[in-house]
Enzyme design. Structure first.
Site, short mmCIF file in Angstrom:
data_model
loop_
_atom_site.label_atom_id
_atom_site.label_comp_id
_atom_site.label_asym_id
_atom_site.label_seq_id
_atom_site.Cartn_x
_atom_site.Cartn_y
_atom_site.Cartn_z
N GLU A 188 0.75 0.08 16.52
CA GLU A 188 -0.09 1.10 15.89
C GLU A 188 -1.10 1.65 16.90
OE1 GLU A 188 -2.88 -0.37 13.02
OE2 GLU A 188 -2.98 1.52 11.96
N CYS B 45 0.86 -1.19 0.00
CA CYS B 45 0.00 0.00 0.00
C CYS B 45 0.90 1.25 0.00
CB CYS B 45 -0.86 -0.01 1.26
SG CYS B 45 0.16 -0.10 2.75
N CYS C 5 2.92 6.36 8.31
CA CYS C 5 2.00 6.49 7.18
C CYS C 5 1.03 7.65 7.40
CB CYS C 5 1.23 5.17 7.04
SG CYS C 5 -0.04 5.29 5.78
N THR D 27 -5.88 0.40 11.34
CA THR D 27 -5.81 -0.33 10.06
C THR D 27 -5.67 -1.82 10.28
OG1 THR D 27 -3.44 -0.14 10.03
CG2 THR D 27 -4.67 1.57 8.93
N SER E 241 1.18 -10.10 10.77
CA SER E 241 0.38 -9.02 10.19
C SER E 241 -1.11 -9.22 10.50
CB SER E 241 0.61 -8.96 8.67
OG SER E 241 -0.42 -8.23 8.07
N SER E 242 -1.66 -8.34 11.32
CA SER E 242 -3.08 -8.45 11.69
C SER E 242 -3.95 -8.27 10.46
CB SER E 242 -3.45 -7.38 12.71
OG SER E 242 -2.62 -7.47 13.81
N ASN E 243 -3.54 -7.32 9.62
CA ASN E 243 -4.28 -7.05 8.39
C ASN E 243 -4.44 -8.31 7.54
OD1 ASN E 243 -5.34 -4.68 7.47
ND2 ASN E 243 -3.36 -3.67 7.40
N CYS F 282 -8.43 3.36 6.75
CA CYS F 282 -7.45 3.59 5.68
C CYS F 282 -7.91 2.95 4.37
CB CYS F 282 -6.12 3.05 6.15
SG CYS F 282 -5.34 1.91 5.07
N SER G 238 1.54 -5.82 3.29
CA SER G 238 3.00 -5.74 3.46
C SER G 238 3.72 -6.81 2.65
CB SER G 238 3.34 -5.87 4.95
OG SER G 238 2.65 -6.95 5.52
S1 SF4 Z 1 -2.42 -0.35 5.60
FE1 SF4 Z 1 -1.32 0.92 7.15
S2 SF4 Z 1 0.58 1.49 6.09
FE2 SF4 Z 1 -0.87 0.85 4.50
S3 SF4 Z 1 -1.88 2.73 3.79
FE3 SF4 Z 1 -3.14 1.81 5.42
S4 SF4 Z 1 -2.47 2.84 7.29
FE4 SF4 Z 1 -0.90 3.16 5.76
#
Ligand code: SF4
Length: 407
Positions: free
Chosen positions: A178, A53, A148, A244, A312-314, A283, A375
């Site tokens: 974060e 991202c 970010c 995020t 990575s939680s995302n 985000c 990531s």
């Molecule tokens: S996922 Fe995290 S690092 Fe990527 S754009 Fe969104 S806030 Fe920024």
């Protein structure tokens, strides 16, 4: 959107090209359906959005430029810049050292860091306490700051809410860097509280409606509320901000519950006085990646593969979404696909890697849904595709397939 200079080895032949094609075709990102890459015996359904991202590319560009421009200097990163092992190993191989892990456990003591050193602030940002510690050591906290802008946007939104006397409810993981950074910024302006999920939101809701005793709050949320938090007063006006690292649909459910709670307590006509509308803190990348994964889930596939760092939680949320429909394998890279009969993958419940045999069904044609975290470099996704393709004979050439997708 701005483009960044990141090392070429993170780009890839298949995925980067495919992303470019989809972007040209749908610049306003209206279509969240996946792209089908049909190689004959195997078809891949590639999510509409995934991978690096804005914040990640920005951080990688700054980190590599810092290394190039400062030969001979000691360069530290406060913690993992992003949660991808390959990207972090790459920086470590170039001499960068991490000061702490993602949960604040120290690898390098503060007294070992001095004003001659460079300290890079990661994309997640940092707490005001750490920033002030670095300033005291006369370390530049601006030039090497990769925070970010979308993370900062949440801090700014929390500050605005504070100025309007709203308490900030942060939907996040209390130990994640974060969330620690957001909490640190938010509590400067206003009472703040971190909640992890809908169960914790239910406790807050009961507290607002006086259905449970105040003492329960302090017991339950120990370490997650700002100093001097006053349950009776500080839950009268609230706004929810999202990290995020969380699932967007869960933040929405939490906000809906608390909104309803305020209507119940104060009446719909007084809602604006007690609940701030904060839908704008999510985000874009988290939003796009989760929506694209939901788009992927609407299709039919024999299995799904999610690629990314296990911390990575995302990425874990993408796994959670896909697991609702498909047998899903969460892997960090192509090396986890050991053979056509064996895969080593991360189980998000037990938080361990496990091996599964016969993960590819015995069929004349199989369909595999694929996505990756924000990531994860495109090149890693290419490696996974190529590894899987090597198990099938008579597959078409990727370049031919990409050409056929061109308008
Ligand atoms: S996922 Fe995290 S690092 Fe990527 S754009 Fe969104 S806030 Fe920024």
């Amino acid at each position: 959107m701005k483009s960044f200079e990141i090392p070429n080895y993170y780009r890839s032949l298949i995925i980067s090209k495919l992303k470019e094609l989809r972007k040209n075709e749908d610049p306003r990102k209206k279509d969240f359906s996946p792209t089908a890459l049909d190689f004959g015996p195997v078809k891949f359904l590639i999510a509409r959005h995934f991978g690096f991202c804005y914040g990640v590319e920005n951080a990688i560009e700054i980190a590599h430029k810092t290394i190039d421009d400062n030969p001979g200097k000691r360069i530290f990163l406060l913690s993992e810049m992003i949660h991808n092992p390959l990207v972090n190993l790459d920086l470590q191989s170039r001499g960068v050292k991490f000061i702490m892990d993602a949960y604040g456990n120290q690898f390098v003591e503060w007294n070992e860091i001095n004003s001659n050193d460079i300290v890079i602030i990661p994309a997640f940002g940092t707490t005001l306490e750490i920033e002030s510690l670095l300033k005291k050591k006369e370390i530049d906290t601006v030039k090497f700051n990769t925070t970010c802008p979308f993370v900062e946007k949440v801090w700014n939104r929390a500050e605005d809410l504070g100025k309007e006397n709203f308490t900030v409810i942060i939907h996040g993981k209390a130990k994640h860097e974060e969330t620690r950074a957001t909490f640190s910024h938010s509590k400067q302006t206003t009472p703040s509280l971190i909640i992890r999920n809908i169960d914790e939101a239910t406790i807050v809701s009961k507290m607002i409606l006086c259905d449970i005793d105040e003492s329960e709050f302090y017991k339950y949320f120990g370490g997650k509320y700002s100093e001097g938090f006053n349950v009776a007063k500080d839950l009268e006006r609230i706004g929810v901000v999202n990290q995020t690292t969380m699932l967007a649909s869960e933040t929405q459910a939490i906000a809906d519950l608390l909104r309803e709670t305020m209507i119940k307590k104060y009446g719909a006509e007084n809602l604006k006085e007690h609940f701030a509308d904060t839908r704008d803190t999510l985000c874009y990348a988290t939003n796009d990646n989760q929506s694209a994964t939901i788009g992927l889930k609407k299709e039919e596939a024999d299995l799904a593969i999610v690629i990314g760092g296990y911390n990575s939680s995302n990425t874990s949320h993408l796994v959670e979404l896909l697991e609702e429909k498909f047998t899903t394998y969460f892997i960090s890279g192509a090396e986890k696909i050991i053979s056509e009969k064996l895969i080593s993958h991360f189980d998000i419940q037990s938080r361990r890697e496990k091996a599964t045999e016969n993960y590819l069904p015995h069929k004349a044609k199989i369909t595999i849904a694929i996505t990756s975290g924000a990531s994860c470099p495109d090149s890693v996704v290419d490696d996974v595709l190529n590894k899987l393709l090597s198990f099938f004979s008579g597959t078409k050439n990727p370049e031919e397939i990409l050409k056929s997708l061109q308008p």
